[in-house]
Design a protein around this motif. Structure first.
Motif, PDB file in Angstrom:
ATOM      1  N   MET A   1     -13.691  89.808  -2.651  1.00 53.75           N
ATOM      2  CA  MET A   1     -14.118  88.636  -2.215  1.00 53.75           C
ATOM      3  C   MET A   1     -12.939  87.548  -2.323  1.00 53.75           C
ATOM      4  O   MET A   1     -12.107  87.848  -3.210  1.00 53.75           O
ATOM      5  CB  MET A   1     -15.271  87.878  -2.823  1.00 53.75           C
ATOM      6  N   LYS A   2     -12.845  86.411  -1.598  1.00 54.83           N
ATOM      7  CA  LYS A   2     -11.808  85.524  -1.887  1.00 54.83           C
ATOM      8  C   LYS A   2     -12.172  84.753  -3.112  1.00 54.83           C
ATOM      9  O   LYS A   2     -13.028  84.240  -3.218  1.00 54.83           O
ATOM     10  CB  LYS A   2     -11.544  84.386  -0.679  1.00 54.83           C
ATOM     11  N   ALA A   3     -10.992  84.299  -3.969  1.00 56.93           N
ATOM     12  CA  ALA A   3     -11.138  83.425  -4.944  1.00 56.93           C
ATOM     13  C   ALA A   3      -9.918  82.623  -5.320  1.00 56.93           C
ATOM     14  O   ALA A   3      -8.771  83.241  -4.883  1.00 56.93           O
ATOM     15  CB  ALA A   3     -11.523  84.357  -6.578  1.00 56.93           C
ATOM     16  N   ALA A   4      -9.934  81.521  -6.097  1.00 54.90           N
ATOM     17  CA  ALA A   4      -8.908  80.890  -6.575  1.00 54.90           C
ATOM     18  C   ALA A   4      -9.048  80.534  -7.646  1.00 54.90           C
ATOM     19  O   ALA A   4      -9.998  80.423  -8.613  1.00 54.90           O
ATOM     20  CB  ALA A   4      -8.867  79.360  -5.481  1.00 54.90           C
ATOM     21  N   GLY A   5      -7.866  81.003  -8.479  1.00 54.86           N
ATOM     22  CA  GLY A   5      -7.932  80.637  -9.959  1.00 54.86           C
ATOM     23  C   GLY A   5      -6.417  80.846 -10.401  1.00 54.86           C
ATOM     24  O   GLY A   5      -5.487  80.218  -9.776  1.00 54.86           O
ATOM     25  N   LEU A   6      -6.194  81.105 -11.714  1.00 52.89           N
ATOM     26  CA  LEU A   6      -4.820  81.107 -12.504  1.00 52.89           C
ATOM     27  C   LEU A   6      -4.689  82.131 -13.223  1.00 52.89           C
ATOM     28  O   LEU A   6      -5.750  82.635 -13.984  1.00 52.89           O
ATOM     29  CB  LEU A   6      -5.006  79.642 -13.054  1.00 52.89           C
ATOM     30  N   TYR A   7      -3.690  82.494 -13.796  1.00 58.09           N
ATOM     31  CA  TYR A   7      -3.119  83.222 -15.081  1.00 58.09           C
ATOM     32  C   TYR A   7      -2.623  82.276 -15.999  1.00 58.09           C
ATOM     33  O   TYR A   7      -2.782  82.557 -17.061  1.00 58.09           O
ATOM     34  CB  TYR A   7      -2.267  84.512 -14.574  1.00 58.09           C
ATOM     35  N   LYS A   8      -1.851  81.419 -15.429  1.00 59.12           N
ATOM     36  CA  LYS A   8      -0.986  80.454 -16.396  1.00 59.12           C
ATOM     37  C   LYS A   8      -1.485  78.981 -16.222  1.00 59.12           C
ATOM     38  O   LYS A   8      -1.892  78.631 -14.968  1.00 59.12           O
ATOM     39  CB  LYS A   8       0.462  80.294 -15.996  1.00 59.12           C
ATOM     40  N   HIS A   9      -1.647  78.500 -17.305  1.00 58.03           N
ATOM     41  CA  HIS A   9      -2.172  76.820 -17.337  1.00 58.03           C
ATOM     42  C   HIS A   9      -1.145  76.138 -17.078  1.00 58.03           C
ATOM     43  O   HIS A   9      -0.286  75.700 -17.961  1.00 58.03           O
ATOM     44  CB  HIS A   9      -2.846  76.762 -18.880  1.00 58.03           C
ATOM     45  N   LEU A  10      -0.947  75.613 -15.993  1.00 54.80           N
ATOM     46  CA  LEU A  10       0.186  74.689 -15.331  1.00 54.80           C
ATOM     47  C   LEU A  10      -0.052  73.366 -14.913  1.00 54.80           C
ATOM     48  O   LEU A  10      -1.214  73.170 -14.551  1.00 54.80           O
ATOM     49  CB  LEU A  10       1.029  75.457 -14.470  1.00 54.80           C
ATOM     50  N   PRO A  11       0.908  72.588 -14.864  1.00 54.17           N
ATOM     51  CA  PRO A  11       0.526  71.103 -14.407  1.00 54.17           C
ATOM     52  C   PRO A  11       0.152  71.477 -12.577  1.00 54.17           C
ATOM     53  O   PRO A  11       0.780  72.515 -12.487  1.00 54.17           O
ATOM     54  CB  PRO A  11       2.125  70.291 -14.531  1.00 54.17           C
ATOM     55  N   ILE A  12      -0.311  70.495 -12.140  1.00 57.74           N
ATOM     56  CA  ILE A  12      -0.981  70.982 -10.645  1.00 57.74           C
ATOM     57  C   ILE A  12       0.277  70.947  -9.834  1.00 57.74           C
ATOM     58  O   ILE A  12       0.108  71.682  -8.487  1.00 57.74           O
ATOM     59  CB  ILE A  12      -1.945  69.940 -10.268  1.00 57.74           C
TER      60      ILE A  12
ATOM     61  N   LEU B   1      -2.671  76.756  -9.483  1.00 53.78           N
ATOM     62  CA  LEU B   1      -3.813  77.447  -8.657  1.00 53.78           C
ATOM     63  C   LEU B   1      -3.483  78.488  -7.489  1.00 53.78           C
ATOM     64  O   LEU B   1      -2.512  78.236  -6.818  1.00 53.78           O
ATOM     65  CB  LEU B   1      -4.877  76.523  -8.304  1.00 53.78           C
ATOM     66  N   ILE B   2      -3.835  79.880  -7.737  1.00 52.97           N
ATOM     67  CA  ILE B   2      -3.447  80.900  -6.638  1.00 52.97           C
ATOM     68  C   ILE B   2      -4.560  81.651  -6.174  1.00 52.97           C
ATOM     69  O   ILE B   2      -5.753  81.278  -6.648  1.00 52.97           O
ATOM     70  CB  ILE B   2      -2.632  81.792  -7.237  1.00 52.97           C
ATOM     71  N   ASP B   3      -4.450  81.844  -4.546  1.00 51.46           N
ATOM     72  CA  ASP B   3      -5.611  82.615  -4.017  1.00 51.46           C
ATOM     73  C   ASP B   3      -5.392  84.236  -4.410  1.00 51.46           C
ATOM     74  O   ASP B   3      -4.385  84.623  -4.443  1.00 51.46           O
ATOM     75  CB  ASP B   3      -5.443  82.589  -2.440  1.00 51.46           C
ATOM     76  N   GLN B   4      -6.695  84.758  -4.470  1.00 51.04           N
ATOM     77  CA  GLN B   4      -6.361  86.201  -4.900  1.00 51.04           C
ATOM     78  C   GLN B   4      -7.662  86.791  -4.432  1.00 51.04           C
ATOM     79  O   GLN B   4      -8.994  86.261  -4.428  1.00 51.04           O
ATOM     80  CB  GLN B   4      -6.252  86.361  -6.320  1.00 51.04           C
ATOM     81  N   GLU B   5      -7.558  88.186  -4.002  1.00 50.84           N
ATOM     82  CA  GLU B   5      -8.839  88.827  -3.437  1.00 50.84           C
ATOM     83  C   GLU B   5      -9.293  89.384  -4.949  1.00 50.84           C
ATOM     84  O   GLU B   5      -8.603  90.168  -5.593  1.00 50.84           O
ATOM     85  CB  GLU B   5      -8.738  90.013  -2.310  1.00 50.84           C
ATOM     86  N   THR B   6     -10.838  89.461  -5.209  1.00 45.86           N
ATOM     87  CA  THR B   6     -11.219  90.069  -6.355  1.00 45.86           C
ATOM     88  C   THR B   6     -12.604  90.780  -5.932  1.00 45.86           C
ATOM     89  O   THR B   6     -13.048  90.553  -4.816  1.00 45.86           O
ATOM     90  CB  THR B   6     -11.659  88.949  -7.556  1.00 45.86           C
TER      91      THR B   6
ATOM     92  N   LYS C   1      -8.521  83.772 -14.046  1.00 43.59           N
ATOM     93  CA  LYS C   1      -9.517  82.669 -14.708  1.00 43.59           C
ATOM     94  C   LYS C   1     -10.153  81.676 -13.311  1.00 43.59           C
ATOM     95  O   LYS C   1      -9.114  81.205 -12.808  1.00 43.59           O
ATOM     96  CB  LYS C   1      -8.812  82.041 -15.583  1.00 43.59           C
ATOM     97  N   ILE C   2     -11.150  81.804 -13.088  1.00 42.91           N
ATOM     98  CA  ILE C   2     -11.676  81.053 -11.904  1.00 42.91           C
ATOM     99  C   ILE C   2     -12.427  79.982 -12.469  1.00 42.91           C
ATOM    100  O   ILE C   2     -13.278  80.032 -13.345  1.00 42.91           O
ATOM    101  CB  ILE C   2     -12.797  81.963 -11.153  1.00 42.91           C
ATOM    102  N   LEU C   3     -11.705  78.875 -12.102  1.00 44.15           N
ATOM    103  CA  LEU C   3     -12.551  77.391 -12.433  1.00 44.15           C
ATOM    104  C   LEU C   3     -13.511  76.747 -11.657  1.00 44.15           C
ATOM    105  O   LEU C   3     -13.915  77.755 -10.516  1.00 44.15           O
ATOM    106  CB  LEU C   3     -11.271  76.415 -12.551  1.00 44.15           C
ATOM    107  N   GLY C   4     -14.305  75.883 -11.949  1.00 36.80           N
ATOM    108  CA  GLY C   4     -15.158  75.194 -11.021  1.00 36.80           C
ATOM    109  C   GLY C   4     -16.792  75.444 -11.510  1.00 36.80           C
ATOM    110  O   GLY C   4     -17.070  76.331 -11.599  1.00 36.80           O
ATOM    111  N   TRP C   5     -17.192  74.238 -11.924  1.00 39.75           N
ATOM    112  CA  TRP C   5     -18.539  74.296 -12.251  1.00 39.75           C
ATOM    113  C   TRP C   5     -19.665  73.178 -11.732  1.00 39.75           C
ATOM    114  O   TRP C   5     -20.061  72.477 -12.229  1.00 39.75           O
ATOM    115  CB  TRP C   5     -18.518  74.026 -13.964  1.00 39.75           C
ATOM    116  N   ASP C   6     -19.536  73.561 -10.427  1.00 42.09           N
ATOM    117  CA  ASP C   6     -20.529  72.634  -9.586  1.00 42.09           C
ATOM    118  C   ASP C   6     -20.665  73.555  -8.237  1.00 42.09           C
ATOM    119  O   ASP C   6     -19.650  74.111  -7.368  1.00 42.09           O
ATOM    120  CB  ASP C   6     -19.981  71.705  -9.269  1.00 42.09           C
TER     121      ASP C   6
ATOM    122  N   ASN D   1     -15.145  78.929  -8.041  1.00 40.66           N
ATOM    123  CA  ASN D   1     -14.249  78.786  -6.995  1.00 40.66           C
ATOM    124  C   ASN D   1     -14.200  80.222  -6.380  1.00 40.66           C
ATOM    125  O   ASN D   1     -12.830  80.659  -6.507  1.00 40.66           O
ATOM    126  CB  ASN D   1     -12.796  78.132  -7.633  1.00 40.66           C
ATOM    127  N   SER D   2     -14.955  80.778  -5.867  1.00 38.27           N
ATOM    128  CA  SER D   2     -14.775  82.082  -5.137  1.00 38.27           C
ATOM    129  C   SER D   2     -16.131  81.921  -4.230  1.00 38.27           C
ATOM    130  O   SER D   2     -17.061  81.505  -4.270  1.00 38.27           O
ATOM    131  CB  SER D   2     -15.152  83.204  -6.273  1.00 38.27           C
TER     132      SER D   2
END
Ligand SMILES: NC(=O)c1ccc[n+]([C@@H]2O[C@H](COP(=O)([O-])OP(=O)(O)OC[C@H]3O[C@@H](n4cnc5c(N)ncnc54)[C@H](OP(=O)(O)O)[C@@H]3O)[C@@H](O)[C@H]2O)c1
Length: 339
Positions: A1-12, A18-23, A60-65, A98-99
């Motif tokens: 599936m397509k997901a958007a998330g992060l490995y590094k905690h960075l300014p936007i 935030l990167i796109d990745q297949e998981t 790490k996938i964010l998004g809580w709504d 966010n997936s």
């Protein structure tokens, strides 16, 4: 599936913030729903968690709504079946929404309001749960207008995500509702959502309240910058009044200032129930069901103000940037999964 998330905690503004990745599509646990996502919303918790922390081993996938359609259910699920349209916020201790597919415990999900689009519904769960728990559970306000005759509440940061629905709930409960806003657009939006009066959050509250005839302020719901407003809130609240904040303090604050007026101060965190698996965890499903009913009856309306498409890391970055400006009105949603 397509997901958007992060490995590094960075300014936007950083490419990898935030990167796109297949998981892999996750498998539901006993009480989980596997939900095919239709729309997600962004909240300040996303930007706070994105910008701080150690490097992640896994995406790490964010998004809580979220609003979506149940695809599969865990073996012990009793309340939902595949094909049901749901909306929920989820748990901050699990992967976010966010997936393309997402897992949520059935106890904290509810059927989506039938009269709202997926986008309008996705805008609502996190802020509704925060507003409901803050007003009716932490501040102990009655939902019945007859009990609140002559009582007043101040909502600090009234035009934001939480403020926009808290205004509607406070008004519906029969309170005199004063909101804070600092701009023409936010004042108009807050009035549209139920504020009887508006004052600014950049001047002390007490004098402004007296000028609009509010002499006794029973409740304050602080939805922004607790540190900035600490002393002004205590100065403005009535003796034996109650203050609830949803925003962590960055500096230690002097709680002895509460004593002379015997003020109750309480914090609200809408993830507490799911995080600790509290006995009343199911109440979040119940609150969302009650809210759905009120949306369907036309007593409440969605606070969606902007939809960004398609669903990908780029769109989410735009949404995070807007939120980080601190000037958001209502709610921003990202949709267009599979576009
Ligand atoms: N504890 C919980 O469970 C929980 C749940 C949800 C959110 N939160 C937290 O609550 C806060 C608000 O969330 P939200 O989604 O409502 O945010 P939001 O939508 O980003 O809030 C934007 C609004 O904040 C107002 N604002 C900006 N500076 C302010 C200040 N100094 N004092 C008062 N208001 C100010 C702005 O109004 P003007 O443009 O008129 O200035 C704007 O309309 C965030 O810190 C978030 O992390 C906590």
């Amino acid at each position: 599936m397509k997901a958007a998330g992060l490995y590094k905690h960075l300014p936007i503004d950083q490419k990898e913030s935030l990167i796109d990745q297949e998981t892999d599509i996750p498998a539901p646990g006993e009480r989980d729903l596997l939900v095919k996502m239709k729309a997600v919303s962004v909240n300040p918790v996303d930007t706070k968690l994105r910008s701080k922390g150690e490097e992640e081993e896994n995406l790490k996938i964010l998004g809580w709504d979220a609003a979506g359609i149940v695809e599969k259910t865990g073996a012990a699920v009793t309340g939902f079946k595949p094909g049901d349209e749901v909306y929920y916020s989820g748990s901050v201790s699990r992967q976010g929404t966010n997936s393309e597919y997402h897992l949520v415990d059935e106890r904290i999900a509810a059927e989506k309001p039938k009269n709202l689009s997926f986008e309008e519904a996705a805008a609502m769960p996190l802020t509704s749960l925060t507003a409901w728990e803050g007003l009716f559970e932490r501040l102990g306000i009655s939902e019945c207008p007859e009990d609140n005759d002559g009582k007043a509440i101040l909502l600090i940061g009234a035009a934001g995500g939480v403020g926009s629905i808290a205004l509607q709930l406070a008004k519906r409960a029969g309170l005199k509702v004063v909101g804070t806003a600092s701009r023409e657009e936010t004042e108009q939006w807050a009035r549209k959502n139920g504020a009887d009066d508006i004052i600014t959050h950049y001047e002390p509250f007490k004098k402004q309240l007296e000028e609009i005839g509010v002499k006794n302020l029973d409740y304050i719901f602080c939805l922004n910058s607790t540190d900035q407003h600490w002393e002004a809130m205590i100065e403005a609240i009535a003796p034996q009044g109650k203050i609830c904040s949803i925003v962590e303090t960055k500096e230690p604050q002097d709680i002895s200032l509460l004593q002379q007026k015997s003020v109750t101060f309480v914090m609200e965190f809408m993830f507490t129930k799911a995080l600790f698996g509290t006995e009343d965890m199911e109440s979040q499903g119940e609150i969302l069901r009650k809210m759905a009913h009120l949306f369907e009856k036309g007593e409440l309306h969605s606070t969606l103000t902007e939809t960004i498409r398609p669903f990908n890391a780029e769109s989410l970055k735009k949404a995070h940037q807007k939120l980080e400006s601190g000037k958001t009105i209502g709610k921003i949603v990202v949709s267009g999964f599979g576009e």
